[in-house]
Design a protein around this motif. Structure first.
Motif, PDB file in Angstrom:
ATOM      1  N   MET A  60     -53.701 -25.603  43.000  1.00  0.00           N
ATOM      2  CA  MET A  60     -53.477 -24.764  41.891  1.00  0.00           C
ATOM      3  C   MET A  60     -52.469 -25.432  40.948  1.00  0.00           C
ATOM      4  O   MET A  60     -51.353 -26.176  41.526  1.00  0.00           O
ATOM      5  N   LEU A  61     -52.648 -25.450  39.648  1.00  0.00           N
ATOM      6  CA  LEU A  61     -52.003 -26.215  38.669  1.00  0.00           C
ATOM      7  C   LEU A  61     -50.649 -25.378  38.387  1.00  0.00           C
ATOM      8  O   LEU A  61     -50.677 -24.189  38.442  1.00  0.00           O
ATOM      9  N   LEU A  62     -49.447 -26.036  38.128  1.00  0.00           N
ATOM     10  CA  LEU A  62     -48.239 -25.320  37.374  1.00  0.00           C
ATOM     11  C   LEU A  62     -48.620 -24.421  36.609  1.00  0.00           C
ATOM     12  O   LEU A  62     -48.186 -23.329  36.436  1.00  0.00           O
ATOM     13  N   GLY A  63     -49.423 -24.621  35.508  1.00  0.00           N
ATOM     14  CA  GLY A  63     -49.713 -23.820  34.457  1.00  0.00           C
ATOM     15  C   GLY A  63     -50.385 -22.580  34.969  1.00  0.00           C
ATOM     16  O   GLY A  63     -50.223 -21.721  34.334  1.00  0.00           O
ATOM     17  N   ASP A  64     -51.284 -22.775  35.582  1.00  0.00           N
ATOM     18  CA  ASP A  64     -52.121 -21.463  36.514  1.00  0.00           C
ATOM     19  C   ASP A  64     -50.965 -20.765  37.303  1.00  0.00           C
ATOM     20  O   ASP A  64     -51.011 -19.414  37.165  1.00  0.00           O
ATOM     21  N   ILE A  65     -50.073 -21.303  37.872  1.00  0.00           N
ATOM     22  CA  ILE A  65     -49.039 -20.627  38.636  1.00  0.00           C
ATOM     23  C   ILE A  65     -48.109 -19.752  37.682  1.00  0.00           C
ATOM     24  O   ILE A  65     -47.699 -18.569  37.729  1.00  0.00           O
ATOM     25  N   ILE A  66     -47.754 -20.336  36.834  1.00  0.00           N
ATOM     26  CA  ILE A  66     -46.891 -19.605  35.672  1.00  0.00           C
ATOM     27  C   ILE A  66     -47.494 -18.651  34.971  1.00  0.00           C
ATOM     28  O   ILE A  66     -47.303 -17.525  34.832  1.00  0.00           O
ATOM     29  N   ALA A  67     -48.955 -18.900  34.749  1.00  0.00           N
ATOM     30  CA  ALA A  67     -49.834 -17.820  33.923  1.00  0.00           C
ATOM     31  C   ALA A  67     -49.903 -16.707  34.711  1.00  0.00           C
ATOM     32  O   ALA A  67     -49.750 -15.539  34.419  1.00  0.00           O
ATOM     33  N   ARG A  68     -50.173 -16.786  36.143  1.00  0.00           N
ATOM     34  CA  ARG A  68     -50.353 -15.667  37.105  1.00  0.00           C
ATOM     35  C   ARG A  68     -49.045 -14.713  36.987  1.00  0.00           C
ATOM     36  O   ARG A  68     -49.059 -13.629  37.181  1.00  0.00           O
ATOM     37  N   LEU A  69     -47.882 -15.625  37.168  1.00  0.00           N
ATOM     38  CA  LEU A  69     -46.628 -14.906  37.549  1.00  0.00           C
ATOM     39  C   LEU A  69     -46.120 -14.384  36.009  1.00  0.00           C
ATOM     40  O   LEU A  69     -45.238 -13.352  36.212  1.00  0.00           O
ATOM     41  N   THR A  70     -46.610 -14.632  34.965  1.00  0.00           N
ATOM     42  CA  THR A  70     -46.402 -13.980  33.782  1.00  0.00           C
ATOM     43  C   THR A  70     -47.041 -12.496  33.794  1.00  0.00           C
ATOM     44  O   THR A  70     -46.894 -11.533  32.771  1.00  0.00           O
ATOM     45  N   ASP A  71     -48.061 -12.176  34.564  1.00  0.00           N
ATOM     46  CA  ASP A  71     -48.773 -11.013  34.733  1.00  0.00           C
ATOM     47  C   ASP A  71     -47.882  -9.979  35.644  1.00  0.00           C
ATOM     48  O   ASP A  71     -47.378 -10.582  36.661  1.00  0.00           O
ATOM     49  N   GLU A  72     -47.246  -8.866  35.118  1.00  0.00           N
ATOM     50  CA  GLU A  72     -46.669  -8.143  35.876  1.00  0.00           C
ATOM     51  C   GLU A  72     -46.883  -7.736  37.073  1.00  0.00           C
ATOM     52  O   GLU A  72     -46.020  -7.685  38.172  1.00  0.00           O
ATOM     53  N   THR A  73     -48.318  -7.283  37.485  1.00  0.00           N
ATOM     54  CA  THR A  73     -48.861  -7.163  38.734  1.00  0.00           C
ATOM     55  C   THR A  73     -48.565  -7.895  39.618  1.00  0.00           C
ATOM     56  O   THR A  73     -48.274  -7.576  40.758  1.00  0.00           O
ATOM     57  N   THR A  74     -49.186  -9.177  39.411  1.00  0.00           N
ATOM     58  CA  THR A  74     -49.109 -10.442  40.165  1.00  0.00           C
ATOM     59  C   THR A  74     -47.682 -10.780  40.612  1.00  0.00           C
ATOM     60  O   THR A  74     -47.056 -11.082  41.540  1.00  0.00           O
ATOM     61  N   ALA A  75     -46.684 -10.572  39.463  1.00  0.00           N
ATOM     62  CA  ALA A  75     -45.282 -11.053  39.561  1.00  0.00           C
ATOM     63  C   ALA A  75     -44.619 -10.130  40.703  1.00  0.00           C
ATOM     64  O   ALA A  75     -43.944 -10.518  41.605  1.00  0.00           O
ATOM     65  N   THR A  76     -44.930  -8.858  40.614  1.00  0.00           N
ATOM     66  CA  THR A  76     -44.606  -7.745  41.391  1.00  0.00           C
ATOM     67  C   THR A  76     -45.013  -7.960  43.007  1.00  0.00           C
ATOM     68  O   THR A  76     -44.156  -8.160  43.943  1.00  0.00           O
ATOM     69  N   GLN A  77     -46.104  -8.250  42.957  1.00  0.00           N
ATOM     70  CA  GLN A  77     -46.709  -8.586  44.326  1.00  0.00           C
ATOM     71  C   GLN A  77     -46.067  -9.751  44.862  1.00  0.00           C
ATOM     72  O   GLN A  77     -45.747  -9.930  46.354  1.00  0.00           O
ATOM     73  N   THR A  78     -45.819 -10.743  43.921  1.00  0.00           N
ATOM     74  CA  THR A  78     -45.405 -12.216  44.705  1.00  0.00           C
ATOM     75  C   THR A  78     -43.704 -11.901  45.133  1.00  0.00           C
ATOM     76  O   THR A  78     -43.486 -12.402  46.087  1.00  0.00           O
ATOM     77  N   ILE A  79     -43.256 -11.069  44.309  1.00  0.00           N
ATOM     78  CA  ILE A  79     -41.771 -10.748  45.024  1.00  0.00           C
ATOM     79  C   ILE A  79     -41.686  -9.959  46.315  1.00  0.00           C
ATOM     80  O   ILE A  79     -41.115 -10.185  47.119  1.00  0.00           O
ATOM     81  N   VAL A  80     -42.587  -8.829  46.257  1.00  0.00           N
ATOM     82  CA  VAL A  80     -42.529  -8.234  47.396  1.00  0.00           C
ATOM     83  C   VAL A  80     -43.163  -8.930  48.744  1.00  0.00           C
ATOM     84  O   VAL A  80     -42.632  -8.886  49.708  1.00  0.00           O
ATOM     85  N   ASP A  81     -43.984  -9.793  48.348  1.00  0.00           N
ATOM     86  CA  ASP A  81     -44.616 -10.539  49.565  1.00  0.00           C
ATOM     87  C   ASP A  81     -43.741 -11.830  49.832  1.00  0.00           C
ATOM     88  O   ASP A  81     -43.807 -12.254  51.060  1.00  0.00           O
ATOM     89  N   LEU A  82     -42.644 -11.976  49.187  1.00  0.00           N
ATOM     90  CA  LEU A  82     -41.693 -13.060  49.742  1.00  0.00           C
ATOM     91  C   LEU A  82     -41.037 -12.655  50.871  1.00  0.00           C
ATOM     92  O   LEU A  82     -40.309 -13.340  51.810  1.00  0.00           O
ATOM     93  N   GLY A  83     -40.500 -11.405  50.995  1.00  0.00           N
ATOM     94  CA  GLY A  83     -39.944 -10.723  52.255  1.00  0.00           C
ATOM     95  C   GLY A  83     -38.466 -11.036  51.985  1.00  0.00           C
ATOM     96  O   GLY A  83     -37.907 -10.859  52.879  1.00  0.00           O
ATOM     97  N   ASP A  84     -37.931 -11.394  50.826  1.00  0.00           N
ATOM     98  CA  ASP A  84     -36.502 -11.914  50.650  1.00  0.00           C
ATOM     99  C   ASP A  84     -36.149 -10.447  50.128  1.00  0.00           C
ATOM    100  O   ASP A  84     -36.237 -10.249  48.886  1.00  0.00           O
ATOM    101  N   LEU A  85     -35.370  -9.734  51.074  1.00  0.00           N
ATOM    102  CA  LEU A  85     -34.783  -8.559  50.363  1.00  0.00           C
ATOM    103  C   LEU A  85     -33.723  -8.781  49.574  1.00  0.00           C
ATOM    104  O   LEU A  85     -33.632  -7.611  48.594  1.00  0.00           O
TER     105      LEU A  85
END
Length: 100
Positions: free
Chosen positions: A1-26
């Motif tokens: 995955m390209l960096l631009g794709d990662i950034i684009a995905r993380l600027t989506d609220e739902t994806t960003a929220t899921q990424t935070i939760v999936d980290l498991g970093d309380l």
């Protein structure tokens, strides 16, 4: 995955929220929730704003550091989000305002 794709995905609220939760970093989750509440936005909106702010303001040295971190990462999205949040929390981008 390209960096631009990662950034684009993380600027989506739902994806960003899921990424935070999936980290498991309380600790990170709690810090980001607090910042979101302090700014009157949802966790996803705050995370997406964090990534946009990072993408718009990070120095070339920071981009180089991010690329190195991504090369060593098993989860590039999580690495990008963690670096973006750390960048914003250090106050480098403190003059930017959170916007939905």
């Amino acid at each position: 995955m390209l960096l631009g794709d990662i950034i684009a995905r993380l600027t989506d609220e739902t994806t960003a929220t899921q990424t935070i939760v999936d980290l498991g970093d309380l600790g990170l989750l709690a810090d980001m929730r607090k910042q979101a509440e302090d700014n009157g936005v949802s966790l996803g909106a705050y995370a997406a704003w964090t990534v946009r702010t990072y993408a718009d303001n990070a120095s070339s040295d920071e981009w180089t550091n991010l690329m190195g971190a991504l090369n060593r990462s098993d989860d590039p999205g999580a690495t990008c989000l963690q670096r973006a949040f750390g960048y914003v929390l250090t106050g480098i981008a403190e003059s930017a305002a959170v916007a939905d």
